[in-house]
Design an enzyme around this catalytic site. Structure first.
Site, PDB file in Angstrom:
ATOM      1  N   ASP A   1      34.477  78.911  44.153  1.00 18.95           N
ATOM      2  CA  ASP A   1      35.502  77.710  44.051  1.00 18.95           C
ATOM      3  C   ASP A   1      35.497  76.953  45.474  1.00 18.95           C
ATOM      4  OD1 ASP A   1      37.959  76.156  43.565  1.00 18.95           O
ATOM      5  OD2 ASP A   1      39.159  77.505  44.897  1.00 18.95           O
ATOM      6  N   SER A   2      35.908  76.110  45.472  1.00 15.12           N
ATOM      7  CA  SER A   2      35.837  75.030  46.817  1.00 15.12           C
ATOM      8  C   SER A   2      36.336  75.821  48.022  1.00 15.12           C
ATOM      9  CB  SER A   2      36.645  73.541  46.657  1.00 15.12           C
ATOM     10  OG  SER A   2      37.805  74.090  46.218  1.00 15.12           O
TER      11      SER A   2
ATOM     12  N   TYR B   1      37.429  69.829  47.800  1.00 24.44           N
ATOM     13  CA  TYR B   1      36.670  68.880  46.971  1.00 24.44           C
ATOM     14  C   TYR B   1      37.042  67.641  46.288  1.00 24.44           C
ATOM     15  CZ  TYR B   1      32.968  72.593  47.116  1.00 24.44           C
ATOM     16  OH  TYR B   1      31.891  73.713  47.203  1.00 24.44           O
ATOM     17  N   GLY B   2      38.415  67.993  45.934  1.00 23.16           N
ATOM     18  CA  GLY B   2      39.376  66.976  45.053  1.00 23.16           C
ATOM     19  C   GLY B   2      39.199  65.591  45.506  1.00 23.16           C
TER      20      GLY B   2
ATOM     21  N   CYS C   1      37.076  76.325  39.317  1.00 27.78           N
ATOM     22  CA  CYS C   1      37.519  75.288  40.114  1.00 27.78           C
ATOM     23  C   CYS C   1      37.593  74.081  39.150  1.00 27.78           C
ATOM     24  CB  CYS C   1      36.575  74.855  41.284  1.00 27.78           C
ATOM     25  SG  CYS C   1      36.816  73.514  41.886  1.00 27.78           S
TER      26      CYS C   1
ATOM     27  N   GLU D   1      46.696  76.339  50.476  1.00 32.20           N
ATOM     28  CA  GLU D   1      45.678  76.937  51.367  1.00 32.20           C
ATOM     29  C   GLU D   1      46.448  77.249  52.734  1.00 32.20           C
ATOM     30  OE1 GLU D   1      41.838  77.292  51.467  1.00 32.20           O
ATOM     31  OE2 GLU D   1      41.924  76.803  49.528  1.00 32.20           O
TER      32      GLU D   1
ATOM     33  N   CYS E   1      44.199  72.888  38.388  1.00 32.27           N
ATOM     34  CA  CYS E   1      43.447  73.205  39.369  1.00 32.27           C
ATOM     35  C   CYS E   1      43.878  74.821  39.838  1.00 32.27           C
ATOM     36  CB  CYS E   1      44.087  72.349  40.631  1.00 32.27           C
ATOM     37  SG  CYS E   1      43.353  73.015  42.216  1.00 32.27           S
TER      38      CYS E   1
ATOM     39  N   HIS F   1      44.136  76.584  42.361  1.00 34.26           N
ATOM     40  CA  HIS F   1      45.172  76.666  43.443  1.00 34.26           C
ATOM     41  C   HIS F   1      46.592  76.502  42.855  1.00 34.26           C
ATOM     42  CE1 HIS F   1      41.833  75.906  46.000  1.00 34.26           C
ATOM     43  NE2 HIS F   1      42.652  76.051  47.178  1.00 34.26           N
TER      44      HIS F   1
HETATM   45  N1  DGL Z   1      40.776  75.124  43.078  1.00 32.55           N
HETATM   46  C1  DGL Z   1      40.116  73.856  43.066  1.00 32.55           C
HETATM   47  C2  DGL Z   1      40.281  72.954  41.753  1.00 32.55           C
HETATM   48  O1  DGL Z   1      40.517  73.894  41.218  1.00 32.55           O
HETATM   49  C3  DGL Z   1      40.766  72.852  44.215  1.00 32.55           C
HETATM   50  C4  DGL Z   1      40.114  71.438  44.546  1.00 32.55           C
HETATM   51  C5  DGL Z   1      39.919  71.163  46.094  1.00 32.55           C
HETATM   52  O2  DGL Z   1      39.122  71.731  46.569  1.00 32.55           O
HETATM   53  O3  DGL Z   1      40.413  69.757  46.224  1.00 32.55           O
HETATM   54  O4  DGL Z   1      40.412  71.799  41.612  1.00 32.55           O
END
Ligand code: DGL
Length: 271
Positions: A10-11, A42-43, A73, A152, A186, A188
């Site tokens: 995942d990111s 990453y989003g 992710c 986070e 997502c 998270h």
């Molecule tokens: N857990 C990632 C997802 O499912 C987080 C994305 C991110 O890093 O912005 O999209």
């Protein structure tokens, strides 16, 4: 019988919501987890950057001799080209398919909400799958860029006033559109499930992509003859791209009673 580890990435740490479920379902499997904590989120990034990061994440996991790769992710799952994934030397899954199928099964009124990072919502990945699965589906999609930093940074305690305000800001329009199912698009977001659920009301079913993809992965390993055949004793090794300081606490937040395992920092830009 294949005792190589399952690779999950995942990111950041949101993918641990999938690892938690994998640990429950497959306590005998070894897991290698990579969280790109040095480059999260990453989003909000552009497509090319996300694809380049995803390639490095995949190459790192392949260097650990994994037998299966799960992109836990939503952002990577929506962006990393599936044709490229199909050419990898091991099977790969993202989280879009399992979550969309569950949403299609859950909806009664054909009106489904999708929330995710800006890249996930822009890609239209969930919407494309849902249109194939539910004829005439009505989709209400909303990017929620502040949810990942909130999670986070640990703003997940029930009733947190800051988080509650942001949930209201993002989700009022989604709730008022009459959806009966909401994809937490997502990995998270399940940490905000209680608060999102309270805001949306009991009539809305919440879909957790990491959890459902873990269930689908357990089935796939069996079908592909990749299961280890062990019933317990599996280990988890965590790798991160930023300092592992404070990782234990965050791991407990995401993994609950399934927490535990060594953590090591790597230089992901070398992969
Ligand atoms: N857990 C990632 C997802 O499912 C987080 C994305 C991110 O890093 O912005 O999209």
């Amino acid at each position: 019988m294949d005792t190589r580890p399952i690779g999950v990435f995942d990111s950041g740490l949101g993918g641990l919501t999938a690892v938690r479920q994998l640990r429950r379902l497959l306590p005998g499997e070894d897991i290698v987890y990579f969280g790109d904590t040095g480059r999260v989120p990453y989003g909000p990034r552009g497509r090319d950057t996300i694809v380049q990061y995803a390639r490095q994440d995949v190459h790192f996991l392949l260097s650990r001799n994994v037998k299966f790769i799960m992109a836990a992710c939503g952002t990577v799952s929506s962006t990393y080209p599936l044709e490229e994934a199909a050419r990898l030397p091991v099977p790969y899954t993202g989280v879009i398919g399992a979550a969309s199928r569950a949403a299609a099964d859950a909806t009664r009124n054909g009106c489904i909400g999708v929330i995710g990072t800006p890249a996930t919502i822009r890609s239209g990945s969930y919407a494309a799958q849902l249109r194939q699965l539910v004829p005439g589906v009505r989709i209400v999609a909303k990017a929620c860029p502040m949810f990942v930093p909130l999670v986070e940074n640990g703003y997940v305690n029930d009733g947190n006033p800051v988080t509650r305000l942001i949930i209201e800001e993002y989700l009022t329009q989604v709730r008022d559109a009459g959806i009966d199912t909401l994809i937490l698009g997502c990995t998270h977001y399940p940490l905000l499930k209680k608060m999102i659920g309270d805001f949306m009301g009991d009539s809305v079913t919440l879909i957790d992509p990491g959890k459902l993809t873990a269930i689908a992965t357990a089935r796939a390993l069996e079908d592909l003859g990749l299961a280890s055949g062990r019933r317990d004793g599996g280990t988890v090794r965590f790798f991160v791209s930023d300092t592992p300081e404070g990782f234990d606490e965050q791991e407990r937040l995401f993994m609950g009673d399934c927490a535990g395992g060594d953590v090591e920092q790597i230089a992901i830009e070398n992969y």
